[in-house]
Write an enzyme that holds these catalytic residues in place. Sequence first.
Site: not given
Ligand SMILES: *Cc1c(COP(=O)(O)O)cnc(C)c1O
Length: 453
Positions: A110
């Site tokens: 993220k």
């Molecule tokens: C947010 C997150 C996901 C999921 O990603 P999306 O874009 O919501 O599909 C998977 N793994 C981790 C570690 C995350 O923080």
Amino acid sequence: MEFISTRGFSDSVSFTEAVSQGLAPDGGLYLPLEFPDLTPFLGTWENLPYEQLCFEFFKLFATDMDPSILQDCIERAYRKFSVPEVAPLVPITEKWKVLELFHGPTLAFKDFALQLLGNLYEAQIARDGKNLTILGATSGDTGAAAISGLVGKKGVEVFILYPNGKVSPLQERQMTCTEASNVYPLAIEGTFDDAQKTVKEIFADLSFREEVGLSAVNSINLARILAQSVYYLYAWLRLGPDLRESTSFVVPTGNFGNVFAGWLLTKMNVPVHEFRVATNQNDVLHRLFNSGEYSLSEVSPSLAPSMDIQVASNFERLLYFMVNKDSVEVREIMDTFRQHGRYCFEDFTAGGFSSCRATDVEISELIHKVWKNHNYLVDPHTACAFKDLDPSQDSVILATAHPAKFPSVYEKVQMEIPKSPILESLLSIEPTKYEVGVDTDSVRSFILDKLAK
Ligand SMILES: *Cc1c(COP(=O)(O)O)cnc(C)c1O
């Protein structure tokens, strides 16, 4: 370039407007009206460093931004990553490569979007003079990444609600040990859903929203999606010409933002063999891809908590393409889904996807197996991507978080607990958090009080 809403009732907007609004006024999600064809660029982009590739890509969309400001936003965002490649591609077998997306400040993918989004907000505030108040609720990861992306940004005050005692101690430290004067982590008594409900109520108060310049940083923001498309392109270019069209991307998935960002490249004429959607036991998407039924289910907490979702909020963007950009049909389907909690697609065709699902027991087994067979330690989210993965298929597996973020999982599966210097350094900082009532009035007056300072 113009951006339109999937629901077709909002006017088209520019890039910076789409970024500052997040959600379109008609409740839909923004998408570019037309996609650029990347074919003529791919040759010259082949060997670009990450930041430069990102700049070239964003220039095609952010046509209402001064290019030198855009470039500066991008360079400052990725300079904060701990490795020069930003997103290293690490081979673990003849056929499999891991795309490591956990070298940003909060050790999860993220950061790719939120570090950049923080800089874009700041640039916009400098241009328009309108300050922003960011409000969100988190069960852990998103809050930490959002806070890190917004720490110290001029003109931005950040309020993040989280359930006191219900996020991991590490995640709490990531939110409360920033030493930033524009960040307010609010520990509320209640659950994540209580926090989320309060945030929604405050957003529904239009006069308050206007008064404080309220904005959200959730995963539906188009800038977040586009920032994520870049690492797919970066990896694809590094595969070399003989593997590019035969390689699958395998993506641990929750809200469908990450994998959708990769799939968008196919709309820009970048050929990709397949996207494999990996879910945990919260498998709304796995069920959709297998049976054509999209249906609500209860969230059941898992070892991969950032994928514990009830519905996949970015799915509406894929839906828009599935119905050939017919906004009327998007609205009908979303309405039916809202009323009945489910929608059945007759002959469901989302070409280019496959899926898998891993239970908690399987996640534990997969962590062990990948370690034993490939000498590579995966976090519990990334572990899901290895479920039933074909050893003869060329694949890029997206590693979405660093294992050190989830120490309790390794304790549980009796493995050595991974460490990270970034997380260790938080231990020497005194946490700052605010205990506030979960009711709307308390949160609203807390915000006004701090903004008046
Ligand atoms: C947010 C997150 C996901 C999921 O990603 P999306 O874009 O919501 O599909 C998977 N793994 C981790 C570690 C995350 O923080």
